[in-house]
Design a protein around this motif. Sequence first.
Motif, PDB file in Angstrom:
ATOM      1  N   THR A  28       7.620  64.613  34.369  1.00  0.00           N
ATOM      2  CA  THR A  28       6.682  65.472  33.654  1.00  0.00           C
ATOM      3  C   THR A  28       7.186  66.909  33.668  1.00  0.00           C
ATOM      4  N   ARG A  29       8.182  67.187  34.492  1.00  0.00           N
ATOM      5  CA  ARG A  29       8.774  68.518  34.606  1.00  0.00           C
ATOM      6  C   ARG A  29      10.153  68.539  33.930  1.00  0.00           C
ATOM      7  N   LYS A  30      10.381  69.579  33.133  1.00  0.00           N
ATOM      8  CA  LYS A  30      11.622  69.717  32.376  1.00  0.00           C
ATOM      9  C   LYS A  30      12.851  69.770  33.279  1.00  0.00           C
ATOM     10  N   ASN A  31      12.785  70.457  34.402  1.00  0.00           N
ATOM     11  CA  ASN A  31      13.976  70.606  35.242  1.00  0.00           C
ATOM     12  C   ASN A  31      14.499  69.261  35.741  1.00  0.00           C
ATOM     13  N   TYR A  32      13.616  68.284  35.936  1.00  0.00           N
ATOM     14  CA  TYR A  32      14.049  66.958  36.384  1.00  0.00           C
ATOM     15  C   TYR A  32      14.575  66.129  35.208  1.00  0.00           C
ATOM     16  N   ARG A  33      13.958  66.278  34.051  1.00  0.00           N
ATOM     17  CA  ARG A  33      14.470  65.582  32.851  1.00  0.00           C
ATOM     18  C   ARG A  33      15.860  66.092  32.511  1.00  0.00           C
ATOM     19  N   ASP A  34      16.065  67.395  32.689  1.00  0.00           N
ATOM     20  CA  ASP A  34      17.375  67.983  32.385  1.00  0.00           C
ATOM     21  C   ASP A  34      18.483  67.403  33.256  1.00  0.00           C
ATOM     22  N   VAL A  35      18.154  67.039  34.488  1.00  0.00           N
ATOM     23  CA  VAL A  35      19.151  66.394  35.361  1.00  0.00           C
ATOM     24  C   VAL A  35      19.622  65.087  34.733  1.00  0.00           C
ATOM     25  N   ILE A  36      18.692  64.325  34.201  1.00  0.00           N
ATOM     26  CA  ILE A  36      19.023  63.044  33.562  1.00  0.00           C
ATOM     27  C   ILE A  36      19.911  63.274  32.348  1.00  0.00           C
ATOM     28  N   ILE A  37      19.531  64.213  31.506  1.00  0.00           N
ATOM     29  CA  ILE A  37      20.297  64.481  30.282  1.00  0.00           C
ATOM     30  C   ILE A  37      21.705  64.968  30.613  1.00  0.00           C
ATOM     31  N   GLU A  38      21.823  65.868  31.569  1.00  0.00           N
ATOM     32  CA  GLU A  38      23.150  66.370  31.966  1.00  0.00           C
ATOM     33  C   GLU A  38      24.010  65.262  32.576  1.00  0.00           C
ATOM     34  N   ALA A  39      23.394  64.389  33.361  1.00  0.00           N
ATOM     35  CA  ALA A  39      24.140  63.279  33.971  1.00  0.00           C
ATOM     36  C   ALA A  39      24.615  62.296  32.902  1.00  0.00           C
ATOM     37  N   LEU A  40      23.784  62.018  31.919  1.00  0.00           N
ATOM     38  CA  LEU A  40      24.205  61.136  30.829  1.00  0.00           C
ATOM     39  C   LEU A  40      25.363  61.755  30.054  1.00  0.00           C
ATOM     40  N   LYS A  41      25.258  63.039  29.789  1.00  0.00           N
ATOM     41  CA  LYS A  41      26.329  63.745  29.082  1.00  0.00           C
ATOM     42  C   LYS A  41      27.631  63.677  29.887  1.00  0.00           C
ATOM     43  N   TYR A  42      27.564  63.917  31.182  1.00  0.00           N
ATOM     44  CA  TYR A  42      28.739  63.861  32.042  1.00  0.00           C
ATOM     45  C   TYR A  42      29.348  62.453  32.043  1.00  0.00           C
ATOM     46  N   CYS A  43      28.495  61.456  32.169  1.00  0.00           N
ATOM     47  CA  CYS A  43      28.981  60.070  32.200  1.00  0.00           C
ATOM     48  C   CYS A  43      29.659  59.687  30.882  1.00  0.00           C
ATOM     49  N   LYS A  44      29.153  60.197  29.771  1.00  0.00           N
ATOM     50  CA  LYS A  44      29.788  59.938  28.478  1.00  0.00           C
ATOM     51  C   LYS A  44      31.163  60.598  28.409  1.00  0.00           C
ATOM     52  N   GLU A  45      31.244  61.829  28.874  1.00  0.00           N
ATOM     53  CA  GLU A  45      32.482  62.595  28.743  1.00  0.00           C
ATOM     54  C   GLU A  45      33.541  62.229  29.781  1.00  0.00           C
ATOM     55  N   HIS A  46      33.128  61.781  30.967  1.00  0.00           N
ATOM     56  CA  HIS A  46      34.091  61.601  32.060  1.00  0.00           C
ATOM     57  C   HIS A  46      34.134  60.215  32.685  1.00  0.00           C
ATOM     58  N   LYS A  47      33.149  59.367  32.428  1.00  0.00           N
ATOM     59  CA  LYS A  47      33.096  58.076  33.119  1.00  0.00           C
ATOM     60  C   LYS A  47      33.104  56.877  32.175  1.00  0.00           C
ATOM     61  N   GLY A  48      33.283  57.108  30.884  1.00  0.00           N
ATOM     62  CA  GLY A  48      33.380  55.997  29.942  1.00  0.00           C
ATOM     63  C   GLY A  48      32.057  55.362  29.546  1.00  0.00           C
ATOM     64  N   LEU A  49      30.955  56.101  29.677  1.00  0.00           N
ATOM     65  CA  LEU A  49      29.656  55.578  29.270  1.00  0.00           C
ATOM     66  C   LEU A  49      29.547  55.584  27.752  1.00  0.00           C
ATOM     67  N   ILE A  50      29.159  54.463  27.196  1.00  0.00           N
ATOM     68  CA  ILE A  50      28.784  54.385  25.787  1.00  0.00           C
ATOM     69  C   ILE A  50      27.265  54.315  25.787  1.00  0.00           C
TER      70      ILE A  50
END
Length: 177
Positions: A28-50
């Motif tokens: 319900t808090r933006k700062n915690y949702r942002d962690v998820i979005i940043e982690a997904l972005k990182y995984c796409k760019e560096h860990k081969g996540l599709i």
Amino acid sequence: MNEGYIIRDQEKPHFITCTVVDWVDIFTRKNYRDVIIEALKYCKEHKGLILYGYVIMSNHIHLIVQSKEGKLSDLIRDFKKFTSKNILEKIQAEPESRREWMLERFSKATESHSRNKTYQFWQYGNHAEEIYTLHFLWDKLNYIHLNPIRAGLVDKAHHYIYIHLQVIMFWEMDYWM
């Protein structure tokens, strides 16, 4: 963990659900949702996540994902480990009116598992479902798309900003042949 929800074929796309311990409404808090979005972005760019699609709800996330390296279980494990560590740090360091209550819930969850010593943020398991047909893929994309509407958060899915659906020409992939 239910045998039906194990990631058997590490190379295939899967519908994954990650749920917060005790269904705590952390997102319900933006700062915690942002962690998820940043982690997904990182995984796409560096860990081969599709990443085909996701939605962040108040206490869980749904993902349709695949691993380029064929190591989906490892990727999800690392994603959950990273996000739990970072969210727990934010809970402890930033203003949070529910801090003591949440940390108590996350601490209590460690009593039944030996892996986590201090806090457990995510429930064990991922409720992974292999995407085995194009029809099943569209069912899951629709489920993600309609989740915020069913929860009463928005009237139209495109009004919810914590949803993402990637348009892919799946029928061109060998997987669907």
